[in-house]
Design a protein around this motif. Structure first.
Motif, PDB file in Angstrom:
ATOM      1  N   VAL A  19       0.935  -1.089  -0.055  1.00 16.36           N
ATOM      2  CA  VAL A  19      -0.073  -0.090   0.030  1.00 16.36           C
ATOM      3  C   VAL A  19       0.991   1.121  -0.014  1.00 16.36           C
ATOM      4  CG1 VAL A  19      -1.711   1.335   1.440  1.00 16.36           C
ATOM      5  CG2 VAL A  19      -2.002  -1.093   0.908  1.00 16.36           C
ATOM      6  N   MET A  20       2.088   1.378   0.764  1.00 19.80           N
ATOM      7  CA  MET A  20       2.809   2.514   1.031  1.00 19.80           C
ATOM      8  C   MET A  20       3.749   2.799  -0.394  1.00 19.80           C
ATOM      9  SD  MET A  20       2.295   3.900   3.869  1.00 19.80           S
ATOM     10  CE  MET A  20       3.750   4.683   4.384  1.00 19.80           C
ATOM     11  N   VAL A  21       4.092   1.830  -1.126  1.00 22.78           N
ATOM     12  CA  VAL A  21       4.956   1.975  -2.142  1.00 22.78           C
ATOM     13  C   VAL A  21       3.858   2.306  -3.377  1.00 22.78           C
ATOM     14  CG1 VAL A  21       6.834   0.355  -1.467  1.00 22.78           C
ATOM     15  CG2 VAL A  21       4.962  -0.460  -2.958  1.00 22.78           C
ATOM     16  N   SER A  22       2.630   1.887  -3.321  1.00 20.27           N
ATOM     17  CA  SER A  22       1.935   2.265  -4.561  1.00 20.27           C
ATOM     18  C   SER A  22       1.224   3.466  -4.138  1.00 20.27           C
ATOM     19  CB  SER A  22       0.539   1.210  -4.370  1.00 20.27           C
ATOM     20  OG  SER A  22       0.972  -0.100  -4.846  1.00 20.27           O
ATOM     21  N   GLY A  23       1.055   3.895  -2.623  1.00 16.52           N
ATOM     22  CA  GLY A  23       0.421   5.163  -2.303  1.00 16.52           C
ATOM     23  C   GLY A  23       1.483   6.265  -2.719  1.00 16.52           C
ATOM     24  N   LEU A  24       3.032   6.170  -2.609  1.00 21.20           N
ATOM     25  CA  LEU A  24       3.852   7.225  -2.879  1.00 21.20           C
ATOM     26  C   LEU A  24       3.703   7.383  -4.449  1.00 21.20           C
ATOM     27  CD1 LEU A  24       6.441   8.988  -2.170  1.00 21.20           C
ATOM     28  CD2 LEU A  24       7.692   6.755  -2.645  1.00 21.20           C
TER      29      LEU A  24
END
Length: 411
Positions: A19-24
């Motif tokens: 989620v975090m890498v996609s969110g970035l």
């Protein structure tokens, strides 16, 4: 699915990391949107030129995806993802220091290296789970990452008004460093059968291009998301120049499409396995088409209000959230052994088409034309998305019964 232990580099990543890498990736694309008019004023440049920070960024993202997928199939997901994040951090630190608009746009293109997070999160999901779970897990990952574009434009608008547009890059730098650290400590390699050569992976593209199902899913993803990318290219102009909104108001109303997208992702995560990816794609494209029809009718009726544009945009977000997880699951499942290459090639086509639509939307808008050119591009893209989905279903129906896709599968 392989056993996952959080912050263990020997196991697959936790869903929070994905989620975090996609969110970035999503935040990098969206945070800057309310600042585009301000950047144009700062550099004394035309809006059409500064808008390349969106359309040019998308185009470069598409080109990079052609390389990211094969690189990860050959060398692994972990080193490629960490390398891309490192390049992104360097570019983000340099962007506020750009002395002119040309240098700024060049650095902005380098920022597109963050696309590795968007590409490889899909490939990692396909490494971790079977096809019939991929659409569901991608739906949950994208639902979680939607928080970034939901609060990003609102936060970016407020920061631009108070501190200037350069502050948005400082925020990206801090968040990006945190994501890099999380990825370093949590991402275990999921590609346990790397290709023997890069040439072999690039040689996979003709195999994918010959697949009618790959084309069907890719075209669905391209045109379904085309309405959203057109919105990115022309939405700030419509909001500021036609509807008279300031950056913080624009950032607030950008939450509408993100809320719709989050709701659509939840529906994808909840129902894709039961309903099937093809029917989910049909439903999503119809939602988007209906939303833009509503917006067109409201403006034709003379209701020039932010809700006439951003209200129906919620349905476009909902439609994208329903359609894209299933379309992406189909893209990476046509040839499972080429998941990284398929994700990269499909993503390049999707982002490339989005870049073209974004550039068109930004170029044809003017105060005299009103919002109608943008609404027309978004509506047309949504309609073609419906047609592309029907093409996928036609291919499916042409297969023998034993080869047809069960709910949740993609062939």
């Amino acid at each position: 699915m392989n056993q996952t232990t959080f912050l263990d580099r020997k196991t697959p990543p936790h869903i929070i990391t994905l989620v975090m890498v996609s969110g970035l990736s999503a935040l990098t694309m969206n945070l800057l949107l309310p600042s585009l008019p301000g950047i144009a004023s700062f550099y004394d440049a035309d809006y059409a030129l500064v808008q390349l920070a969106v359309s040019g960024y998308l185009a470069f993202t598409g080109l990079l995806q052609l390389l990211i997928g094969p690189l990860s199939d050959r060398y692994g997901r972990r080193p490629v993802l960490l390398g891309g994040l490192g390049i992104f951090l360097a570019a983000t630190a340099l962007a506020p220091l750009a002395p002119n608009v040309e240098t700024f746009l060049f650095i902005r293109m380098i920022q597109a290296a963050v696309a590795c997070g968007m590409v490889l999160s899909r490939a990692i999901v396909r490494d971790m789970v079977d096809t019939d779970e991929a659409a569901s897990m991608i739906g949950y990952v994208t639902m979680g990452m939607t928080l970034a574009p939901m609060i990003g434009p609102a936060l970016g608008g407020v920061m631009e008004e108070i501190f200037g547009w350069q502050s948005t890059f400082i925020l990206l730098l801090v968040f990006g460093a945190a994501v890099f650290a999380l990825t370093w400590f949590d991402l275990g390699e999921t590609n346990h059968h790397p290709s023997s050569s890069m040439l072999r992976q690039f040689g996979a593209y003709p195999e994918l291009m010959r697949s009618r199902r790959f084309w069907g899913y890719t075209l669905t993803a391209t045109f379904a998301s085309g309405a959203f990318f057109s919105f990115l290219g022309g939405g700030p102009f419509v909001a500021t120049e036609i509807l008279g909104m300031n950056p913080s108001e624009l950032g607030f109303y950008f939450m509408f499409i993100a809320l719709g997208y989050m709701a659509g992702n939840y529906l994808s995560g909840r129902y894709s396995r039961q309903i099937g990816i093809n029917r989910m794609m049909v439903a999503g494209c119809v939602f988007s088409t209906f939303g833009m029809c509503v917006s067109l009718v409201l403006f034709l009726a003379g209701l020039y209000h932010p809700l006439s544009f951003f209200g129906p945009i919620l349905l476009v977000g909902l439609g994208n959230g329903v359609t894209l997880p299933s379309a992406n699951a189909g893209i990476v499942s046509v040839r499972p052994h080429l998941a990284g290459s398929a994700s990269g090639l499909g993503g390049a086509m999707m982002i490339g088409g989005g870049a073209a639509l974004s550039a068109i939307a930004g170029a044809i808008l003017s105060v005299e034309t009103g919002p109608y050119p943008l609404i027309g591009v978004m509506l047309g893209s949504s309609i073609v998305g419906v047609l592309a989905t029907l093409y996928v279903i036609r291919i499916e129906n042409s297969l023998p019964p034993e080869q047809q896709t069960r709910p949740g599968e993609a062939r």
